[in-house]
Design a protein around this motif. Structure first.
Motif, PDB file in Angstrom:
ATOM      1  N   ILE A 130     -39.543  -1.181   2.402  1.00 13.01           N
ATOM      2  CA  ILE A 130     -39.926  -2.541   2.017  1.00 13.01           C
ATOM      3  C   ILE A 130     -40.140  -2.569   0.510  1.00 13.01           C
ATOM      4  N   LEU A 135     -49.251  -9.396  13.096  1.00 13.07           N
ATOM      5  CA  LEU A 135     -48.099  -8.504  13.268  1.00 13.07           C
ATOM      6  C   LEU A 135     -48.094  -7.455  12.161  1.00 13.07           C
ATOM      7  N   PRO A 194     -42.040 -18.427  11.450  1.00 13.10           N
ATOM      8  CA  PRO A 194     -43.059 -18.046  12.439  1.00 13.10           C
ATOM      9  C   PRO A 194     -42.855 -18.727  13.785  1.00 13.10           C
ATOM     10  N   VAL A 204     -39.210 -11.026   3.172  1.00 18.16           N
ATOM     11  CA  VAL A 204     -39.354  -9.567   3.127  1.00 18.16           C
ATOM     12  C   VAL A 204     -38.074  -8.967   2.559  1.00 18.16           C
ATOM     13  N   VAL A 216     -44.719  -1.045   5.900  1.00 15.69           N
ATOM     14  CA  VAL A 216     -45.156  -2.079   6.854  1.00 15.69           C
ATOM     15  C   VAL A 216     -45.326  -3.413   6.136  1.00 15.69           C
ATOM     16  N   THR A 217     -45.017  -4.483   6.847  1.00 23.32           N
ATOM     17  CA  THR A 217     -45.380  -5.830   6.404  1.00 23.32           C
ATOM     18  C   THR A 217     -46.418  -6.375   7.379  1.00 23.32           C
ATOM     19  N   THR A 271     -42.038 -15.958   5.904  1.00 22.55           N
ATOM     20  CA  THR A 271     -42.373 -14.698   5.243  1.00 22.55           C
ATOM     21  C   THR A 271     -41.074 -14.121   4.679  1.00 22.55           C
ATOM     22  N   VAL A 324     -45.253  -5.180  10.914  1.00 24.24           N
ATOM     23  CA  VAL A 324     -43.817  -5.026  11.142  1.00 24.24           C
ATOM     24  C   VAL A 324     -43.283  -3.832  10.363  1.00 24.24           C
ATOM     25  N   LEU A 338     -50.555 -14.564  11.736  1.00 24.01           N
ATOM     26  CA  LEU A 338     -50.057 -15.836  12.273  1.00 24.01           C
ATOM     27  C   LEU A 338     -51.163 -16.533  13.040  1.00 24.01           C
ATOM     28  N   ALA A 373     -51.351 -15.414   6.149  1.00 28.36           N
ATOM     29  CA  ALA A 373     -51.347 -14.419   5.076  1.00 28.36           C
ATOM     30  C   ALA A 373     -50.270 -13.392   5.353  1.00 28.36           C
ATOM     31  N   SER A 374     -49.838 -12.702   4.301  1.00 30.69           N
ATOM     32  CA  SER A 374     -48.959 -11.548   4.495  1.00 30.69           C
ATOM     33  C   SER A 374     -49.098 -10.617   3.303  1.00 30.69           C
ATOM     34  N   VAL A 405     -48.383  -9.479   8.722  1.00 29.25           N
ATOM     35  CA  VAL A 405     -48.251 -10.934   8.736  1.00 29.25           C
ATOM     36  C   VAL A 405     -49.290 -11.499   9.702  1.00 29.25           C
ATOM     37  N   SER A 428     -42.719  -8.431  -0.439  1.00 24.02           N
ATOM     38  CA  SER A 428     -42.864  -9.486   0.560  1.00 24.02           C
ATOM     39  C   SER A 428     -43.786 -10.559   0.016  1.00 24.02           C
ATOM     40  N   ARG A 429     -43.669 -11.733   0.595  1.00 21.55           N
ATOM     41  CA  ARG A 429     -44.456 -12.876   0.165  1.00 21.55           C
ATOM     42  C   ARG A 429     -44.338 -13.914   1.259  1.00 21.55           C
ATOM     43  N   SER A 430     -45.347 -14.736   1.437  1.00 23.60           N
ATOM     44  CA  SER A 430     -45.198 -15.768   2.459  1.00 23.60           C
ATOM     45  C   SER A 430     -45.780 -17.098   2.005  1.00 23.60           C
ATOM     46  N   THR A 431     -45.289 -18.148   2.632  1.00 24.71           N
ATOM     47  CA  THR A 431     -45.894 -19.473   2.577  1.00 24.71           C
ATOM     48  C   THR A 431     -46.294 -19.775   4.020  1.00 24.71           C
TER      49      THR A 431
END
Lengths: 198, 198
Positions: B179, A155, B159, B191, A188-189, B189, A157, A193, A181-182, A191, B182-185
């Protein structure tokens, strides 16, 4: 084994295009905001932009290939000029048969009237060791998600709210992914999935 | 100058709760999936979880404070036990007057019948130098977004696709953010979006 990816650019509210799509507004009203990161931050997003066109074969809906409906205008060869960015076979879903169109740079447009499963079979045969990218539009990606075929949904976003238009996840529910990952820039973000296989 | 934040946890299709919310399913069908990162990855998400409750004052809708509607049950003092995590004044939007409720640890629940603008005035007065957090639910955050009051929207995107429920951006359009981070596990995510002032 086939590995399917897709790279939709969507709004915060999940639209892949705004309302009122036509020749003048191919992305609908406000939809150009979904792609500002492509043009205004091309350097910062170079890796993600490049990754969009690295598949062994592509599948797209007629809505993404042409603005028209019904019988084909044989002069229409896509939005991308003589040398489209795909450089590989592209399978276009349609209800109207058409002979393949060979473009410069290795891109061929093949027209598939048997639905997504036929398109997938032909893309697998054409992709070699490469992945298969479901390029769009919303309805085509939606069909592949519904069928459980997308292994990696990347994505992109955009930080905008469109309010209406073509909803990527329309009438889907109960899908579950793992975030691989992101990363984000100001526009933009990204991501990545991965499908959780039940 | 007041600085408003909000920390909604939403699905990929923009729902802050699933369909069929009731006492047994306060987050609706499937909605618990929005908060798995809270419980299953508490350590990895400790910074974001802690940041949710660092405001000088809070605003929430009655839907978030209590399952009931209509006249108050004076025994109901929220979902959070004797020592709620807020430790500051919380202004609860309602159509039914009620005396303030003082909890342990510094949390007070004040009931506001004059709508979001009155809640905002009172929260500004109570917050001191702190920020103001619009805690939820979907309808309350939606109203503050519509009024252009949210300076920093910290989305926590799970997700999953819920398909229906309480849509955070319902009937909004044309919103645009920048933005900030941002960071994700694997389960969320984060944001951080800042309002673009036109």
């Amino acid at each position: 084994m086939a590995y399917l990816t897709s790279d939709p650019a969507i709004s915060l509210d999940g639209y892949l295009a705004g309302p009122g799509q036509d020749l003048e507004h191919p992305l609908g009203i406000g939809g150009e905001g979904l792609h500002r990161w492509h043009w205004e931050e091309a350097d910062e997003n170079a890796a993600e932009i490049e990754a969009i066109c690295t598949a062994g074969a592509y599948i797209m809906g007629r809505n993404m290939f042409s603005p028209g409906r019904g019988e084909w205008d044989p002069d229409w060869k896509g939005w991308w000029g003589d040398d489209p960015p795909y450089h590989r076979p592209v399978f276009v879903l349609t209800h109207h048969e058409r002979e393949p169109v060979e473009m410069q740079g290795g891109t061929t447009f093949d027209f598939v009237t048997g639905g997504i499963e036929e398109a997938l079979r032909r893309a697998v045969a054409a992709a070699g060791d490469g992945t298969i990218s479901v390029a769009g539009g919303a309805s085509t990606i939606n069909q592949f998600l519904r069928a459980g075929h997308i292994d990696e949904l990347r994505l992109h976003v955009a930080p905008i709210v469109l309010g209406s238009g073509e909803a990527l996840f329309r009438d889907l529910k109960g899908l579950s992914f793992e975030i691989a990952a992101s990363r984000s820039t100001s526009l933009v973000t990204h991501v990545t999935l991965r499908r959780v296989r039940g």
